[in-house]
Every structure is written in structure tokens, then in C-alpha cells.
Enzyme design. Sequence first.
Site, PDB file in Angstrom:
ATOM      1  CB  SER A 124      -0.837   0.048   1.376  1.00 11.47           C
ATOM      2  OG  SER A 124      -1.327   0.979   1.468  1.00 11.47           O
ATOM      3  CD  GLU A 126      -2.177   5.211   4.392  1.00 12.67           C
ATOM      4  OE1 GLU A 126      -2.180   5.536   5.630  1.00 12.67           O
ATOM      5  OE2 GLU A 126      -2.576   6.076   3.729  1.00 12.67           O
ATOM      6  CE1 TYR A 148      -3.877  -1.689   5.776  1.00 13.41           C
ATOM      7  CE2 TYR A 148      -2.922   0.148   4.978  1.00 13.41           C
ATOM      8  CZ  TYR A 148      -3.646  -0.573   4.579  1.00 13.41           C
ATOM      9  OH  TYR A 148      -3.926  -1.229   3.273  1.00 13.41           O
TER      10      TYR A 148
HETATM   11  P1  NDP Z   1     -11.441  -4.784   1.961  1.00 11.38           P
HETATM   12  O1  NDP Z   1     -11.249  -4.216   3.287  1.00 11.38           O
HETATM   13  O2  NDP Z   1     -12.615  -4.309   1.109  1.00 11.38           O
HETATM   14  O3  NDP Z   1     -11.358  -6.228   2.021  1.00 11.38           O
HETATM   15  C1  NDP Z   1     -10.546  -6.856   2.886  1.00 11.38           C
HETATM   16  C2  NDP Z   1     -10.915  -8.488   3.023  1.00 11.38           C
HETATM   17  O4  NDP Z   1      -9.950  -9.090   4.081  1.00 11.38           O
HETATM   18  C3  NDP Z   1     -12.144  -8.925   3.228  1.00 11.38           C
HETATM   19  O5  NDP Z   1     -12.397 -10.067   2.310  1.00 11.38           O
HETATM   20  C4  NDP Z   1     -12.080  -9.434   4.813  1.00 11.38           C
HETATM   21  O6  NDP Z   1     -13.138 -10.387   4.680  1.00 11.38           O
HETATM   22  C5  NDP Z   1     -10.794 -10.179   4.610  1.00 11.38           C
HETATM   23  N1  NDP Z   1     -10.072 -10.287   5.773  1.00 11.38           N
HETATM   24  C6  NDP Z   1      -9.917  -9.469   6.899  1.00 11.38           C
HETATM   25  N2  NDP Z   1      -9.230 -10.273   7.762  1.00 11.38           N
HETATM   26  C7  NDP Z   1      -9.159 -11.511   7.483  1.00 11.38           C
HETATM   27  C8  NDP Z   1      -8.474 -12.574   8.126  1.00 11.38           C
HETATM   28  N3  NDP Z   1      -7.854 -12.359   9.324  1.00 11.38           N
HETATM   29  N4  NDP Z   1      -8.416 -13.812   7.593  1.00 11.38           N
HETATM   30  C9  NDP Z   1      -9.006 -13.763   6.126  1.00 11.38           C
HETATM   31  N5  NDP Z   1      -9.448 -12.972   5.476  1.00 11.38           N
HETATM   32  C10 NDP Z   1      -9.680 -11.425   6.094  1.00 11.38           C
HETATM   33  O7  NDP Z   1     -10.117  -4.370   1.156  1.00 11.38           O
HETATM   34  P2  NDP Z   1      -9.618  -3.801  -0.370  1.00 11.38           P
HETATM   35  O8  NDP Z   1     -10.363  -4.953  -1.086  1.00 11.38           O
HETATM   36  O9  NDP Z   1     -10.031  -2.470  -0.610  1.00 11.38           O
HETATM   37  O10 NDP Z   1      -8.104  -4.119  -0.181  1.00 11.38           O
HETATM   38  C11 NDP Z   1      -7.616  -5.366  -0.601  1.00 11.38           C
HETATM   39  C12 NDP Z   1      -6.240  -5.422  -0.104  1.00 11.38           C
HETATM   40  O11 NDP Z   1      -5.499  -4.478  -0.654  1.00 11.38           O
HETATM   41  C13 NDP Z   1      -6.108  -5.329   1.517  1.00 11.38           C
HETATM   42  O12 NDP Z   1      -4.939  -6.081   1.945  1.00 11.38           O
HETATM   43  C14 NDP Z   1      -5.665  -3.686   1.279  1.00 11.38           C
HETATM   44  O13 NDP Z   1      -4.898  -3.460   2.743  1.00 11.38           O
HETATM   45  C15 NDP Z   1      -4.922  -3.407   0.259  1.00 11.38           C
HETATM   46  N6  NDP Z   1      -4.693  -2.067  -0.178  1.00 11.38           N
HETATM   47  C16 NDP Z   1      -5.912  -1.680  -0.679  1.00 11.38           C
HETATM   48  C17 NDP Z   1      -5.957  -0.053  -1.353  1.00 11.38           C
HETATM   49  C18 NDP Z   1      -7.230   0.458  -1.465  1.00 11.38           C
HETATM   50  O14 NDP Z   1      -7.266   1.605  -1.820  1.00 11.38           O
HETATM   51  N7  NDP Z   1      -8.442  -0.290  -1.606  1.00 11.38           N
HETATM   52  C19 NDP Z   1      -4.585   0.200  -1.552  1.00 11.38           C
HETATM   53  C20 NDP Z   1      -3.612  -0.379  -1.358  1.00 11.38           C
HETATM   54  C21 NDP Z   1      -3.419  -1.663  -0.703  1.00 11.38           C
HETATM   55  P3  NDP Z   1     -14.519 -10.154   5.674  1.00 11.38           P
HETATM   56  O15 NDP Z   1     -15.430  -9.752   4.643  1.00 11.38           O
HETATM   57  O16 NDP Z   1     -14.805 -11.454   6.361  1.00 11.38           O
HETATM   58  O17 NDP Z   1     -14.325  -8.783   6.761  1.00 11.38           O
HETATM   59  P1  GDR Z   2      -6.870   5.966   3.700  1.00 13.05           P
HETATM   60  O1  GDR Z   2      -8.463   5.677   3.162  1.00 13.05           O
HETATM   61  O2  GDR Z   2      -6.467   5.993   5.070  1.00 13.05           O
HETATM   62  O3  GDR Z   2      -6.159   6.566   2.510  1.00 13.05           O
HETATM   63  O4  GDR Z   2      -6.364   4.291   3.314  1.00 13.05           O
HETATM   64  P2  GDR Z   2      -9.695   6.622   3.721  1.00 13.05           P
HETATM   65  O5  GDR Z   2     -10.667   6.589   2.721  1.00 13.05           O
HETATM   66  O6  GDR Z   2      -9.935   6.136   5.023  1.00 13.05           O
HETATM   67  O7  GDR Z   2      -9.033   8.139   4.080  1.00 13.05           O
HETATM   68  C1  GDR Z   2      -8.683   8.990   3.104  1.00 13.05           C
HETATM   69  C2  GDR Z   2      -8.239  10.227   3.735  1.00 13.05           C
HETATM   70  O8  GDR Z   2      -9.476  10.776   4.147  1.00 13.05           O
HETATM   71  C3  GDR Z   2      -9.516  11.559   5.269  1.00 13.05           C
HETATM   72  N1  GDR Z   2     -10.863  11.757   5.888  1.00 13.05           N
HETATM   73  C4  GDR Z   2     -11.680  10.719   6.216  1.00 13.05           C
HETATM   74  N2  GDR Z   2     -11.397   9.324   6.126  1.00 13.05           N
HETATM   75  C5  GDR Z   2     -12.532   8.548   6.565  1.00 13.05           C
HETATM   76  N3  GDR Z   2     -12.404   7.262   6.265  1.00 13.05           N
HETATM   77  N4  GDR Z   2     -13.523   9.289   6.999  1.00 13.05           N
HETATM   78  C6  GDR Z   2     -13.773  10.607   7.187  1.00 13.05           C
HETATM   79  O9  GDR Z   2     -14.881  11.164   7.715  1.00 13.05           O
HETATM   80  C7  GDR Z   2     -12.746  11.390   6.739  1.00 13.05           C
HETATM   81  N5  GDR Z   2     -12.547  12.701   6.818  1.00 13.05           N
HETATM   82  C8  GDR Z   2     -11.249  12.654   6.142  1.00 13.05           C
HETATM   83  C9  GDR Z   2      -8.463  10.668   6.069  1.00 13.05           C
HETATM   84  O10 GDR Z   2      -7.848  11.134   7.197  1.00 13.05           O
HETATM   85  C10 GDR Z   2      -7.472  10.419   5.137  1.00 13.05           C
HETATM   86  O11 GDR Z   2      -6.420  11.261   4.877  1.00 13.05           O
HETATM   87  C11 GDR Z   2      -6.904   3.385   2.041  1.00 13.05           C
HETATM   88  C12 GDR Z   2      -7.153   1.968   2.606  1.00 13.05           C
HETATM   89  O12 GDR Z   2      -7.935   1.484   1.427  1.00 13.05           O
HETATM   90  C13 GDR Z   2      -5.933   1.351   2.959  1.00 13.05           C
HETATM   91  O13 GDR Z   2      -6.104  -0.148   3.060  1.00 13.05           O
HETATM   92  C14 GDR Z   2      -5.034   1.398   1.669  1.00 13.05           C
HETATM   93  O14 GDR Z   2      -3.697   0.739   1.880  1.00 13.05           O
HETATM   94  C15 GDR Z   2      -4.893   2.852   1.372  1.00 13.05           C
HETATM   95  O15 GDR Z   2      -6.132   3.383   1.015  1.00 13.05           O
HETATM   96  C16 GDR Z   2      -3.867   3.233   0.058  1.00 13.05           C
END
Ligand code: NDP
Ligand code: GDR
Length: 321
Positions: A124, A126, A148
Site C-alpha cells: 500500500s 500508506e 496499518y
Molecule cells: P477490503 O477491506 O474491502 O477487504 C478486505 C478483505 O480481507 C475482506 O474480504 C475481509 O473479509 C478479509 N479479511 C480481513 N481479515 C481477514 C482474516 N484475518 N482472514 C481472512 N480474511 C480476512 O479491502 P480492499 O479490497 O480495499 O483491499 C484489498 C487489499 O489491498 C487489502 O490488503 C488492503 O489493505 C490493500 N490495499 C487496498 C487499497 C485500496 O485503496 N483499496 C490500496 C492499497 C492496498 P471479511 O469480509 O470477512 O471482513
Molecule cells: P486511507 O483511506 O486512510 O487513505 O487508506 P480513507 O478513505 O479511510 O481516508 C482517506 C483520507 O480521508 C481523510 N478523511 C476521512 N477518512 C475517512 N475514512 N472518514 C472521514 O470521515 C474522513 N474525513 C477525512 C483521512 O484522514 C485520510 O486522509 C485507504 C485504505 O484502503 C488502505 O487499506 C489502503 O492501503 C490505502 O487507502 C492506500
Amino acid sequence: MTKNALITGITGQDGSYLAELLLEKGYKVYGLRRRTSTPMMENIEHIKNEIEFIEGDLLDQGSLISAIKKSNPDEVYNLAAQSFVATSWEQPALTGQATAIGVTNMLDAVRLTKPDARFYQASSSEMFGKVVETPQKETTPFYPRSPYGVAKVYGHWITVNYRESFDMFACSGILFNHESPRRGIEFVTRKVTDTVARIKLGLQNELRMGNLDAKRDWGFAGDYVKAMWLMLQQDQPEDFVIATGETHTVEELVEVAFGHVGLNWRDYVVIDPKFVRPAEVDLLLGDSSKAQKKLGWKLEVGFEELVKMMVDSDLKKHSKR
Ligand code: NDP
Ligand code: GDR
């Protein structure tokens, strides 16, 4: 010959788009799913009959070994994680167990059971946290700002380490924020688009937000899962940054979303300290030129189109209720 793929995190946003892509390509798709009292299947409801589910948890090594044995995968996509940054301060140890140690559990299950399987780790942006250079690329040093982010840095380096130690085909995709109508409701884009739809339909009258100044490089999840697949089709395992190369503030996000339904965001947004984080990532902007050049990856959906697509989807969802 049909290829087998195992996806962890199949019920999440990315798991659902990746499963669709692999099914389209003719893969046999296995999905690792946690047991829950009420299964969350919304994202994959439409393809659930085409996926073979295997019960398991990243925290349970035995379940991962048996998942590898059952699926005999050519490719493993490790997308499961505790992925919500804000929760990682509330549950730092659990985040470490799932998002960091879970990666080792998965890598070891592959190493012991099917060492020639290709492995994708969901790293990520992050990890760049308090950025030391802009734009961020594969060589930019990490400075995570949340439990995280710290856990993801561990997951990233253990993937590199298993590649170098055991000659595994293990890649890490450093993906910047990517969103879609299937994004979890607590992440900022979906929280905004869902609330805007509710306000427009008279179901809610305000949007409570945290830091509006944070800048993110937001892309469309459907574009980003293609990069995951491409990484595992290369001759050599390597790590890649996937990003749009554009950054926008949370305020711009709010403005575009309200503007799309003809409302002025200033009339509805309330700043609530509850949503301000203990430490913030102020600016993310990725340079994906390596992926564009080596993988031939390209972006299809831009920022405004993405936000409007999400608002429209939420309007449709709430209009039906
Ligand atoms: P989601 O939060 O939508 O999905 C996370 C998934 O992980 C769910 O299916 C959840 O299952 C499963 N999970 C959580 N804990 C466990 C566990 N202990 N064992 C098995 N399964 C588990 O994430 P995204 O699809 O958005 O992201 C996918 C991956 O990419 C994650 O690793 C995230 O950190 C990473 N990532 C995401 C980004 C983004 O912008 N979306 C950017 C960069 C990285 P359940 O439904 O049961 O909760
Ligand atoms: P992020 O995503 O932390 O970048 O991680 P998120 O959408 O939660 O926050 C993005 C930015 O928005 C600001 N923010 C708020 N965020 C949330 N959720 N709720 C609010 O009310 C709010 N107001 C302002 C946050 O402070 C932050 O700066 C996501 C996740 O998908 C991670 O798993 C992934 O790795 C990274 O993106 C890349």
C-alpha cells in the site's frame, strides 16, 4: 489448460473485481472466506456460484495450508487484511496479526505446500506515509504513519525476503487508493458518495467529516486489479507502484460529489474531530511509469468520472429502498 487461482479477501472490494477478471480469463477461482455469523457476500453475490469457497483465516496457519492443498493454485493473491487505517489505532495488535503476520502465514503455506505458485501481496501507498519524496515510486523510502502502515511495511518486506531467500515468484504491488461502488462504507470516498446520495434523496441532512486537506491519488479498483494479474504474468517477479499520477484533496472529492447532484457541499459538511486521525498522511501522489512501461498497464477511469460513478450507484441503491 485451466489455471487455478486462490484469492484471500474475496469478499472485499478488490477480491470481487479480481475474481471477475480471473473468471473472464477462464481461471478456476477459489476464495478464502472467514466464517462469520452473517456472511458478507454483497460484492460477490453475482458470481458466487462460479467461485469455490474455502473456509479459512489469515490468523490460522493450518487453514491456509489446507486452502493451498485444496486449491492447488498456480497463482495466489493475498488481498485479505484489516484494511481500515482508522481502526488500526483501535486494534493495533489485531491489525499486526492479520496485515503483517498474516502475510508470513500465507507465504509459508505456499512455500511448504506449493512453492512454485506465483504470489501477489497487496502492499500500500500508506507505507510512504510522511512522504520523503514526491511523487512516490518503487525506490521511495517508507515512513508509515499508522499501525496499518507499519504492518504493511512488514508484509512488503517479508514478501521481498521470501522471494530472495526461497526463490519464490513473489511480487508486491504498491497500490495507491482505489475506489469503486463496492468500496466499504467507512472509507472516505464511499462515505461521501453514499451520504451525498442520501442527502439528495432527503434521507439525511449532514455529512460529518475529518481532515479535508489530506491529498490522495485516487483511482478505480477495476483498473487496479488488472495490474495485479499482469504482475504475475511477467518473466521475473518484481514490485510495482500503481497510481494515477494525480492528487486531489478530500475537499475536492466532497465538492465533486455534491456538485454532481447540484448541491453546495458547504451547506452540509460538518467537521467532527472524531474523524481526525492521531497521525495523518498528508499527501500521496504516485509515479506508475515502471508499471506502464514494463506491464503495459494503463488507467481507464479518471477522478471525476470515478466519483460520479459512485454517486450514481449510491443514488440508485437508495432510490430502490
Ligand atoms: P477490503 O477491506 O474491502 O477487504 C478486505 C478483505 O480481507 C475482506 O474480504 C475481509 O473479509 C478479509 N479479511 C480481513 N481479515 C481477514 C482474516 N484475518 N482472514 C481472512 N480474511 C480476512 O479491502 P480492499 O479490497 O480495499 O483491499 C484489498 C487489499 O489491498 C487489502 O490488503 C488492503 O489493505 C490493500 N490495499 C487496498 C487499497 C485500496 O485503496 N483499496 C490500496 C492499497 C492496498 P471479511 O469480509 O470477512 O471482513
Ligand atoms: P486511507 O483511506 O486512510 O487513505 O487508506 P480513507 O478513505 O479511510 O481516508 C482517506 C483520507 O480521508 C481523510 N478523511 C476521512 N477518512 C475517512 N475514512 N472518514 C472521514 O470521515 C474522513 N474525513 C477525512 C483521512 O484522514 C485520510 O486522509 C485507504 C485504505 O484502503 C488502505 O487499506 C489502503 O492501503 C490505502 O487507502 C492506500
